[in-house]
Motif scaffolding. Structure first.
Motif, PDB file in Angstrom:
ATOM      1  N   ARG A  56      36.617  38.247  50.682  1.00 35.16           N
ATOM      2  CA  ARG A  56      36.436  39.220  49.605  1.00 35.16           C
ATOM      3  C   ARG A  56      35.478  38.672  48.546  1.00 35.16           C
ATOM      4  NH1 ARG A  56      41.826  41.319  47.085  1.00 35.16           N
ATOM      5  NH2 ARG A  56      41.956  42.454  49.019  1.00 35.16           N
ATOM      6  N   TYR A  58      34.528  40.752  46.008  1.00 33.28           N
ATOM      7  CA  TYR A  58      34.625  41.753  44.956  1.00 33.28           C
ATOM      8  C   TYR A  58      33.336  42.563  44.846  1.00 33.28           C
ATOM      9  CZ  TYR A  58      39.051  39.846  43.847  1.00 33.28           C
ATOM     10  OH  TYR A  58      40.345  39.457  43.952  1.00 33.28           O
TER      11      TYR A  58
ATOM     12  N   GLN B  95      46.903  50.103  45.929  1.00 33.66           N
ATOM     13  CA  GLN B  95      46.692  48.768  46.502  1.00 33.66           C
ATOM     14  C   GLN B  95      47.073  48.734  47.965  1.00 33.66           C
ATOM     15  OE1 GLN B  95      48.836  45.911  44.186  1.00 33.66           O
ATOM     16  NE2 GLN B  95      46.979  45.088  43.317  1.00 33.66           N
ATOM     17  N   GLY B  98      44.643  50.780  49.989  1.00 40.37           N
ATOM     18  CA  GLY B  98      43.345  50.110  50.008  1.00 40.37           C
ATOM     19  C   GLY B  98      43.327  48.926  50.969  1.00 40.37           C
ATOM     20  N   LYS B 179      39.338  51.007  45.012  1.00 43.10           N
ATOM     21  CA  LYS B 179      39.196  49.785  44.203  1.00 43.10           C
ATOM     22  C   LYS B 179      38.790  50.119  42.779  1.00 43.10           C
ATOM     23  CE  LYS B 179      37.688  46.332  47.578  1.00 43.10           C
ATOM     24  NZ  LYS B 179      36.460  45.642  48.018  1.00 43.10           N
TER      25      LYS B 179
END
Lengths: 76, 243
Positions: A56, A58, B95, B98, B179
């Motif tokens: 990840r 972000y 969450q 996702g 997100k």
């Protein structure tokens, strides 16, 4: 309260089956000593995060994140 | 304002009415959130129920308090519990959803199934009513209680008949939307932001749910979502590495 209506796509049978699948997953996770999240635990399963966090980065590109960076002085 | 200043009976009655209205309004919002949870077979978080219960404790205290400071404390305590409750319910839902979708976005990275058993999967799919909307339930019936076989067959079906560039674009779009909404909700908490309309984020969650259901239903992907963790347990790459 006026609101957008929830689309009624899943039948009652679908919902029961979906719950059954979630229960099956949680049961086998308990056998691996992963805490039971039924009815609780706000943190999403660590078992998934292990795989997901690794990759990840972000990848948000939204204005929200830009604002957040600005506010807290986080550089890219 | 000091401890000796007290509210008159009418003022207290008005505050009680406002608080009771909030409890009712938020109660309806939780019902809707529950609908979203139930759609995907998720468990509604216990913390949300306890926060709702705690708001009632504050409401009850309004009947014995009269001084302004105590009454306002109870009023704000009540609001705080209700807001925290609904925010927790929304964040947890998003969450969970996702994380499940993210696994499907890069399924090759996270899932693995035994390709030497392909004829078995094909045989199961041939006996499965794939034209039925919930094809996952049909596959489960065909596999009996063999979870590994079920997970592998679902992965085979996903890879060969569901997955496409268009689906990947849609999944990525949904994950980014989720997100961003989570981030928005969390940042609202940092700023102590209170939308004037309490249903603002609820409507965003409903729109997200509707968009997800409508866009993934056609391909059959929608019915795989709740099976994600079961498939991950049986065919997740990390599980295979550690077993």
């Amino acid at each position: 309260m006026e609101r957008v209506a929830v689309e009624n796509i899943f039948t009652d049978e679908d919902k029961r089956f979906n719950r059954f699948l979630v229960d099956c997953a949680l049961e086998s996770q308990q056998k691996k000593n992963i805490p039971d999240r039924r009815g609780g635990k706000m943190s999403m399963g660590n078992h998934l995060e292990y795989g997901l966090l690794k990759d990840r980065n972000y990848d948000f590109t939204s204005e929200v994140l830009t604002q957040f960076r600005k506010k807290w002085g986080i550089s890219e | 304002m000091n401890q000796t200043e007290i509210y008159g009976t009418d003022e207290i009655a008005l505050i009680k009415k406002k608080c009771a209205d909030s409890i009712y309004e938020f109660g309806r919002m939780f019902q809707i959130m529950r609908e979203l949870y139930e759609g995907f077979g998720m468990y509604y978080p216990k913390e949300c129920n306890t926060n709702y219960r705690d708001s009632w404790f504050h409401y009850r205290k309004l009947y014995v308090k009269k001084d302004k400071i105590s009454v306002l404390n109870e009023k704000y305590g009540l609001e705080e519990h209700l807001l925290r409750d609904v925010k927790d319910a929304q964040i947890y839902f998003l969450q969970q959803l996702g994380e499940w979708l993210m696994l499907w976005c890069s399924y090759k990275k996270y899932f693995y199934y035994d390709r030497t058993d392909l004829p078995k999967y094909i045989a199961i799919l041939n006996h499965t009513a794939l034209e039925e909307k919930n094809w996952v339930a049909s596959v489960w019936k065909q596999c009996g209680s063999d979870r590994k076989l079920f997970a592998s067959t679902c992965l085979y079906q996903f890879e060969n008949n569901i997955e496409s560039d268009m689906l990947q674009v849609k999944l990525n779009e949904l994950v980014c939307g989720i997100k961003n909404l989570i981030l928005d909700l969390r940042l609202g908490g940092v700023d102590i932001y209170r939308p004037t309309d309490n249903t603002y984020y609820l409507e965003k969650c409903i729109s997200m749910y509707n968009n997800l259901c409508l866009s993934l239903r056609e391909t059959g992907m929608l019915y795989l979502i709740s099976a994600t963790e079961l498939i991950w347990n049986e065919c997740g790459k990390k599980n295979i590495e550690t077993n």
